[in-house]
Design an enzyme around this catalytic site. Sequence first.
Site, PDB file in Angstrom:
ATOM      1  N   ARG A  51       0.813  -0.760   0.134  1.00  0.00           N
ATOM      2  CA  ARG A  51       0.177   0.295  -0.154  1.00  0.00           C
ATOM      3  C   ARG A  51       0.949   1.509   0.177  1.00  0.00           C
ATOM      4  O   ARG A  51       0.371   2.488  -0.671  1.00  0.00           O
ATOM      5  CB  ARG A  51      -0.720   0.285   0.884  1.00  0.00           C
ATOM      6  CG  ARG A  51      -1.637   0.352   1.447  1.00  0.00           C
ATOM      7  CD  ARG A  51      -3.360   1.157   2.509  1.00  0.00           C
ATOM      8  NE  ARG A  51      -2.912   0.298   2.873  1.00  0.00           N
ATOM      9  CZ  ARG A  51      -2.730   0.036   4.435  1.00  0.00           C
ATOM     10  NH1 ARG A  51      -2.195   1.113   5.164  1.00  0.00           N
ATOM     11  NH2 ARG A  51      -3.122  -0.794   5.122  1.00  0.00           N
ATOM     12  N   TYR A 103     -15.465  18.619 -14.768  1.00  0.00           N
ATOM     13  CA  TYR A 103     -16.068  17.144 -14.951  1.00  0.00           C
ATOM     14  C   TYR A 103     -16.917  17.452 -13.724  1.00  0.00           C
ATOM     15  O   TYR A 103     -16.776  17.665 -12.643  1.00  0.00           O
ATOM     16  CB  TYR A 103     -14.865  16.326 -14.820  1.00  0.00           C
ATOM     17  CG  TYR A 103     -14.700  14.844 -14.955  1.00  0.00           C
ATOM     18  CD1 TYR A 103     -15.788  14.488 -16.231  1.00  0.00           C
ATOM     19  CD2 TYR A 103     -15.179  14.212 -13.614  1.00  0.00           C
ATOM     20  CE1 TYR A 103     -15.903  12.683 -15.758  1.00  0.00           C
ATOM     21  CE2 TYR A 103     -15.689  12.573 -13.418  1.00  0.00           C
ATOM     22  CZ  TYR A 103     -15.753  12.629 -14.707  1.00  0.00           C
ATOM     23  OH  TYR A 103     -16.555  11.157 -14.998  1.00  0.00           O
ATOM     24  N   ASP A 175      -6.305  20.277 -13.419  1.00  0.00           N
ATOM     25  CA  ASP A 175      -7.170  19.392 -13.626  1.00  0.00           C
ATOM     26  C   ASP A 175      -6.660  19.498 -15.904  1.00  0.00           C
ATOM     27  O   ASP A 175      -7.639  19.984 -16.289  1.00  0.00           O
ATOM     28  CB  ASP A 175      -8.470  18.621 -14.082  1.00  0.00           C
ATOM     29  CG  ASP A 175      -9.253  17.424 -13.984  1.00  0.00           C
ATOM     30  OD1 ASP A 175      -8.351  17.546 -15.406  1.00  0.00           O
ATOM     31  OD2 ASP A 175     -10.292  17.079 -14.109  1.00  0.00           O
ATOM     32  N   LYS A 200      -7.981   8.767 -20.022  1.00  0.00           N
ATOM     33  CA  LYS A 200      -8.197   9.199 -20.472  1.00  0.00           C
ATOM     34  C   LYS A 200      -6.799   9.154 -21.482  1.00  0.00           C
ATOM     35  O   LYS A 200      -5.952   7.864 -21.716  1.00  0.00           O
ATOM     36  CB  LYS A 200      -8.223  10.520 -19.952  1.00  0.00           C
ATOM     37  CG  LYS A 200      -9.786  10.966 -19.363  1.00  0.00           C
ATOM     38  CD  LYS A 200     -10.564   9.928 -19.229  1.00  0.00           C
ATOM     39  CE  LYS A 200     -12.495   9.830 -18.112  1.00  0.00           C
ATOM     40  NZ  LYS A 200     -12.537  10.952 -17.254  1.00  0.00           N
TER      41      LYS A 200
HETATM   42  C1  PLP Z   1     -13.173  11.018 -16.436  1.00  0.00           C
HETATM   43  C2  PLP Z   1     -12.136  12.373 -15.670  1.00  0.00           C
HETATM   44  C3  PLP Z   1     -12.048  12.930 -14.256  1.00  0.00           C
HETATM   45  C4  PLP Z   1     -12.405  11.478 -12.884  1.00  0.00           C
HETATM   46  O1  PLP Z   1     -12.026  10.599 -13.684  1.00  0.00           O
HETATM   47  P1  PLP Z   1     -12.361   8.813 -13.512  1.00  0.00           P
HETATM   48  O2  PLP Z   1     -10.728   7.617 -13.716  1.00  0.00           O
HETATM   49  O3  PLP Z   1     -12.858   8.631 -14.301  1.00  0.00           O
HETATM   50  O4  PLP Z   1     -12.380   8.700 -11.964  1.00  0.00           O
HETATM   51  C5  PLP Z   1     -11.506  13.789 -14.080  1.00  0.00           C
HETATM   52  N1  PLP Z   1     -11.845  14.452 -15.189  1.00  0.00           N
HETATM   53  C6  PLP Z   1     -11.629  14.550 -15.402  1.00  0.00           C
HETATM   54  C7  PLP Z   1     -11.521  15.835 -16.884  1.00  0.00           C
HETATM   55  C8  PLP Z   1     -11.715  14.071 -16.478  1.00  0.00           C
HETATM   56  O5  PLP Z   1     -12.315  13.181 -17.758  1.00  0.00           O
END
Ligand code: PLP
Length: 383
Positions: A51, A103, A175, A200
């Site tokens: 962990r 998001y 982000d 992504k």
């Molecule tokens: C998908 C996404 C998230 C969340 O991520 P997960 O991996 O689905 O938990 C946060 N910010 C953006 C811009 C996203 O596209």
Amino acid sequence: MSDTKQGFATRAIHDGQEADPLTGAVNVPIYLTSTYKQEAIGKNKGHEYARLTNPTRDALEENLCSLEGGTSAHCFGSGMAAITALCTMMKSGDHVVCSDNVYGGTSRLFDKVLVHYGLSFTYVDTTDANAVAAAIRPETKLVHIETPTNPMMAVTDIRAVADVCHAKGVELSVDNTFLSPYLQRPIELGADIVMHSTTKFLNGHSDGLGGVLVGTKPGHAETFRFVQKCTGGILSPFDSYLLLRGVKTLAVRMEQHDANGRVVAEYLARKLGTGKVFYPGLETHPQHELAKRQQRGFGSMISFELGSLEAANRFATGLKLCYLAESLGGVETLICHPATMTHAAVGAEGRAKLGITDGLMRISVGIEDVADIVADLEQAMTR
Ligand SMILES: *Cc1c(COP(=O)(O)O)cnc(C)c1O
């Protein structure tokens, strides 16, 4: 080891990933172990329990740290787990200023979970740095922005917002999921923390979830390492491996995503009219000049307006090559309907405020032959 003089593509392939000293294997092994044999009480090889540290995850974290130009990186089981970890920097009573079309999962976490722990959130249009300044209060600890925003593709001036934050002693987190460090590096523009849903573009193959926090101060490394240990929402060795593998081709993938994105945006603008297409690469986009300046490219995320839910559904069900699906950033073209998918939780009133209509579609342009993508859109559009 990280050599910041080397180019991005080189670092993506090599940083954190020396050939295995034991066997010479050129790939970092997937260390499937929960614990590590200790030589004596209090004597170990730098690993005690998985962990806390795992060599596959460590390699990945070193790699992502290098690509974003930070001083530490910590990986989590999903993007949401990373944002949750980010918020553990705060204490009850603290306040966060956030981009108003982030998001949907981020605002859901803030408004439906974290408010119950005494944190408060204000949503502002962060394309206006003055609006950010006006929203900052004495108890504000963090400004969290997304640029370009999801799904309206509004671009925030990272440098301007970072200056506003630092003048008031507040940290800025960005982000960077929509562009990846290949196309945008917020830390170079003054951000304190970069966050990703690695699910992504960083992974790029739609085969694993993950999240990362890249920090710039010793306090970030300490806090995020401690959160990994205390809350346990870490990335598994297998997913760490998939991500390392994905990131090796980030530079070439992003070049192609960007090239295909421009072609698809131009096609959509011709077909629907520029007013119906949201893409920072179009000259008609309100922050086109800013996007040109702070990004290395425009990426492959585009939203477009089809006029009604019926028209959107007719289009979506007519697609043959592109998939109607949530998520983005994979090699395959994915098209989603924000009103019922990513932004369902925002509610009709919230969506109206952000301009997310029932006829809005969002496309994550993949790296198939772009002529095939356009042909599929065309046949679904003219059905
Ligand atoms: C998908 C996404 C998230 C969340 O991520 P997960 O991996 O689905 O938990 C946060 N910010 C953006 C811009 C996203 O596209």
